[in-house]
Scaffold this motif. Structure first.
Motif, PDB file in Angstrom:
ATOM      1  N   MET A   1      73.360  79.077  44.800  1.00 17.11           N
ATOM      2  CA  MET A   1      73.193  77.661  44.038  1.00 17.11           C
ATOM      3  C   MET A   1      71.705  77.273  43.817  1.00 17.11           C
ATOM      4  SD  MET A   1      76.344  74.844  44.726  1.00 17.11           S
ATOM      5  CE  MET A   1      76.442  75.375  47.122  1.00 17.11           C
ATOM      6  N   ILE A   2      71.120  77.730  45.075  1.00 17.86           N
ATOM      7  CA  ILE A   2      69.420  77.486  45.040  1.00 17.86           C
ATOM      8  C   ILE A   2      69.260  78.213  44.257  1.00 17.86           C
ATOM      9  CG2 ILE A   2      67.933  77.938  46.878  1.00 17.86           C
ATOM     10  CD1 ILE A   2      69.564  76.036  47.415  1.00 17.86           C
ATOM     11  N   TYR A   3      69.669  79.652  44.432  1.00 22.73           N
ATOM     12  CA  TYR A   3      68.963  80.685  43.401  1.00 22.73           C
ATOM     13  C   TYR A   3      68.573  80.499  41.764  1.00 22.73           C
ATOM     14  CZ  TYR A   3      67.893  85.601  40.762  1.00 22.73           C
ATOM     15  OH  TYR A   3      67.457  86.357  40.322  1.00 22.73           O
ATOM     16  N   ARG A   4      70.210  80.233  41.518  1.00 26.91           N
ATOM     17  CA  ARG A   4      70.572  79.990  40.037  1.00 26.91           C
ATOM     18  C   ARG A   4      69.209  78.581  39.502  1.00 26.91           C
ATOM     19  NH1 ARG A   4      76.273  80.583  41.168  1.00 26.91           N
ATOM     20  NH2 ARG A   4      76.438  78.561  40.874  1.00 26.91           N
ATOM     21  N   VAL A   5      69.310  77.843  40.160  1.00 30.00           N
ATOM     22  CA  VAL A   5      68.445  76.822  40.352  1.00 30.00           C
ATOM     23  C   VAL A   5      66.798  77.741  40.541  1.00 30.00           C
ATOM     24  CG1 VAL A   5      67.373  74.007  41.265  1.00 30.00           C
ATOM     25  CG2 VAL A   5      69.985  74.842  41.709  1.00 30.00           C
ATOM     26  N   ASN A   6      66.684  78.290  41.161  1.00 30.28           N
ATOM     27  CA  ASN A   6      65.008  78.938  41.181  1.00 30.28           C
ATOM     28  C   ASN A   6      64.678  79.290  39.629  1.00 30.28           C
ATOM     29  OD1 ASN A   6      64.441  77.509  43.509  1.00 30.28           O
ATOM     30  ND2 ASN A   6      65.047  79.395  44.685  1.00 30.28           N
ATOM     31  N   VAL A   7      66.075  79.857  39.226  1.00 33.09           N
ATOM     32  CA  VAL A   7      65.928  80.673  37.945  1.00 33.09           C
ATOM     33  C   VAL A   7      66.247  79.658  36.880  1.00 33.09           C
ATOM     34  CG1 VAL A   7      66.753  82.495  36.280  1.00 33.09           C
ATOM     35  CG2 VAL A   7      67.107  83.012  38.759  1.00 33.09           C
ATOM     36  N   LEU A   8      66.488  79.274  36.931  1.00 31.52           N
ATOM     37  CA  LEU A   8      66.016  77.450  35.612  1.00 31.52           C
ATOM     38  C   LEU A   8      65.400  77.350  35.240  1.00 31.52           C
ATOM     39  CD1 LEU A   8      70.190  76.432  36.354  1.00 31.52           C
ATOM     40  CD2 LEU A   8      69.560  77.719  34.447  1.00 31.52           C
ATOM     41  N   THR A   9      64.984  76.645  37.180  1.00 28.83           N
ATOM     42  CA  THR A   9      63.613  76.288  37.237  1.00 28.83           C
ATOM     43  C   THR A   9      62.402  76.628  36.073  1.00 28.83           C
ATOM     44  OG1 THR A   9      63.825  75.425  38.969  1.00 28.83           O
ATOM     45  CG2 THR A   9      61.860  75.238  38.695  1.00 28.83           C
ATOM     46  N   THR A  10      62.656  78.126  36.490  1.00 32.91           N
ATOM     47  CA  THR A  10      61.480  79.090  35.986  1.00 32.91           C
ATOM     48  C   THR A  10      61.811  78.705  34.788  1.00 32.91           C
ATOM     49  OG1 THR A  10      61.395  80.215  38.111  1.00 32.91           O
ATOM     50  CG2 THR A  10      60.703  81.381  35.877  1.00 32.91           C
ATOM     51  N   LEU A  11      62.736  78.920  34.139  1.00 34.49           N
ATOM     52  CA  LEU A  11      63.302  78.666  32.561  1.00 34.49           C
ATOM     53  C   LEU A  11      63.262  77.763  32.015  1.00 34.49           C
ATOM     54  CD1 LEU A  11      66.582  80.838  32.575  1.00 34.49           C
ATOM     55  CD2 LEU A  11      64.018  81.963  32.243  1.00 34.49           C
ATOM     56  N   HIS A  12      62.623  76.863  32.921  1.00 33.97           N
ATOM     57  CA  HIS A  12      62.815  75.300  32.611  1.00 33.97           C
ATOM     58  C   HIS A  12      61.166  75.223  32.198  1.00 33.97           C
ATOM     59  CE1 HIS A  12      62.215  70.680  32.093  1.00 33.97           C
ATOM     60  NE2 HIS A  12      63.697  70.678  31.991  1.00 33.97           N
ATOM     61  N   ASN A  13      60.841  75.532  33.381  1.00 35.68           N
ATOM     62  CA  ASN A  13      59.192  75.666  33.298  1.00 35.68           C
ATOM     63  C   ASN A  13      58.233  75.690  32.233  1.00 35.68           C
ATOM     64  OD1 ASN A  13      59.038  74.214  35.748  1.00 35.68           O
ATOM     65  ND2 ASN A  13      58.620  75.738  36.579  1.00 35.68           N
ATOM     66  N   LEU A  14      58.435  77.576  31.834  1.00 35.57           N
ATOM     67  CA  LEU A  14      58.064  77.834  31.054  1.00 35.57           C
ATOM     68  C   LEU A  14      58.750  77.618  28.977  1.00 35.57           C
ATOM     69  CD1 LEU A  14      57.287  81.053  29.557  1.00 35.57           C
ATOM     70  CD2 LEU A  14      58.823  81.602  30.018  1.00 35.57           C
ATOM     71  N   LEU A  15      59.177  76.990  29.243  1.00 34.90           N
ATOM     72  CA  LEU A  15      60.238  76.745  27.861  1.00 34.90           C
ATOM     73  C   LEU A  15      59.594  75.333  27.643  1.00 34.90           C
ATOM     74  CD1 LEU A  15      63.929  77.079  27.731  1.00 34.90           C
ATOM     75  CD2 LEU A  15      62.045  78.679  26.165  1.00 34.90           C
ATOM     76  N   SER A  16      58.498  74.610  28.532  1.00 31.24           N
ATOM     77  CA  SER A  16      58.564  73.263  28.371  1.00 31.24           C
ATOM     78  C   SER A  16      57.135  73.164  27.871  1.00 31.24           C
ATOM     79  CB  SER A  16      58.190  72.439  29.639  1.00 31.24           C
ATOM     80  OG  SER A  16      57.808  73.054  31.293  1.00 31.24           O
TER      81      SER A  16
END
Length: 324
Positions: free
Chosen positions: A192-207
């Protein structure tokens, strides 16, 4: 490779620019011969029909033999741009305009095919995350490719917002799927932690890019669901560290033990942290998990504090100030 990419982009651009220039010249000539704009558009449509076969063969051959995602996007941008400039000179029923739209559709299909193939190859490397649970090297390569794609999409003045949204779905979702495949090789909490970290990276990029609100909302929903589960894990860890008794076992002696362990734990709140939760890369997410878990604990502590006997000496507000 870079030489080839520049050549094919340049060739497509030169070909369509030549088409546009000559169609505009023919239109200027027809203005003096035909009485109405409808007659001019009809005549132009007939004139350019003879060019369709040549344009189709040459552009389609380039698309079929191009594997680089960014080159395919650039070709699509060129086709869309010249379609938008040629269509007003002729009509939407012009065979050349219809052909250009079909070529763009073919180009985007080839782009998505090559993009997914590239992501699949990165996934097959089966890199496992390090102990810090940041995105793997393969995932970082995928994110870099995504950044290049987003830069290319954003530089297009002709692509409509709706089409951009469809493209965003097509380029973000494969990386989310790649993340899920890698994460399944980890322990549940680390997964779960790894998934959140990757999703955070994608979210920061798309923003940082326009027209990404829909995809950002989707990613945020996924992160929120994962963080809720992580918060519950952190809450369970706090209960275990303090040895909170079950509702039917709240004897004065057990409550005094809770008081003692709680005091020890409050000497440093890091003692109550579930170690894996500290590997969330986002400080905001770590705060969300901590506040959610301690909020649940304070709610439980309040119910214990209200029990007769006054065994627990610290008030819920005192506990809240110490924890948050």
């Amino acid at each position: 490779k870079q030489w080839y990419q520049r050549r094919v982009r340049g060739y497509c651009g030169d070909l369509l620019a030549w088409l546009h220039q000559n169609i505009a010249t023919e239109r200027d000539f027809l203005v003096h011969l035909l009485p109405t704009s409808g007659d001019i558009a009809t005549a132009l449509t007939t004139v350019v029909e003879g060019l369709c076969r040549t344009v189709q063969v040459r552009v389609d051959q380039i698309i079929s033999h191009t594997e680089d995602c960014i080159t395919l996007l650039n070709i699509s941008n060129i086709i869309v741009f010249y379609t938008s400039t040629i269509e007003p000179l002729t009509s939407d029923k012009c065979e050349l305009v219809v052909l250009l739209k079909d070529l763009n559709k073919r180009c985007m299909e080839q782009f998505h095919t090559q993009y997914k193939t590239h992501i699949s190859k990165l996934t097959e490397r089966q890199d496992l995350p390090l102990e810090d649970l940041v995105p793997t090297e393969a995932t970082q390569e995928a994110v870099y490719l995504l950044r290049e794609v987003l830069n290319t999409i954003s530089s297009s003045v002709a692509t409509e917002t709706q089409n951009k949204s469809q493209i965003f779905d097509g380029v973000v979702d494969p990386i989310v799927g790649m993340c899920s495949i890698i994460a399944t090789q980890l322990e549940p909490a680390k997964e779960m932690i790894y998934r959140v970290n990757v999703l955070t990276t994608l979210h920061n990029l798309l923003s940082t890019y326009p027209d990404t609100d829909g995809k950002l909302e989707s990613l945020q929903t996924k992160m929120t669901q994962e963080l809720e589960t992580i918060t519950n894990l952190q809450y369970d860890h706090i209960l275990k560290k303090i040895s909170v008794p079950a509702p039917g076992d709240c004897t004065p002696e057990r409550l005094r033990q809770v008081q003692a362990r709680l005091s020890d734990g409050l000497c440093g709140s890091e003692m109550l942290w579930l170690p894996v939760c500290t590997r969330l890369t986002s400080l905001k997410h770590r705060n969300t998990v901590w506040q959610g878990a301690t909020g649940q604990f304070i709610h439980l502590y309040t119910s214990l504090w209200q029990q007769p006997g006054g065994v627990l000496t610290k008030t819920p507000d005192q506990i809240r100030q110490l924890l948050i």
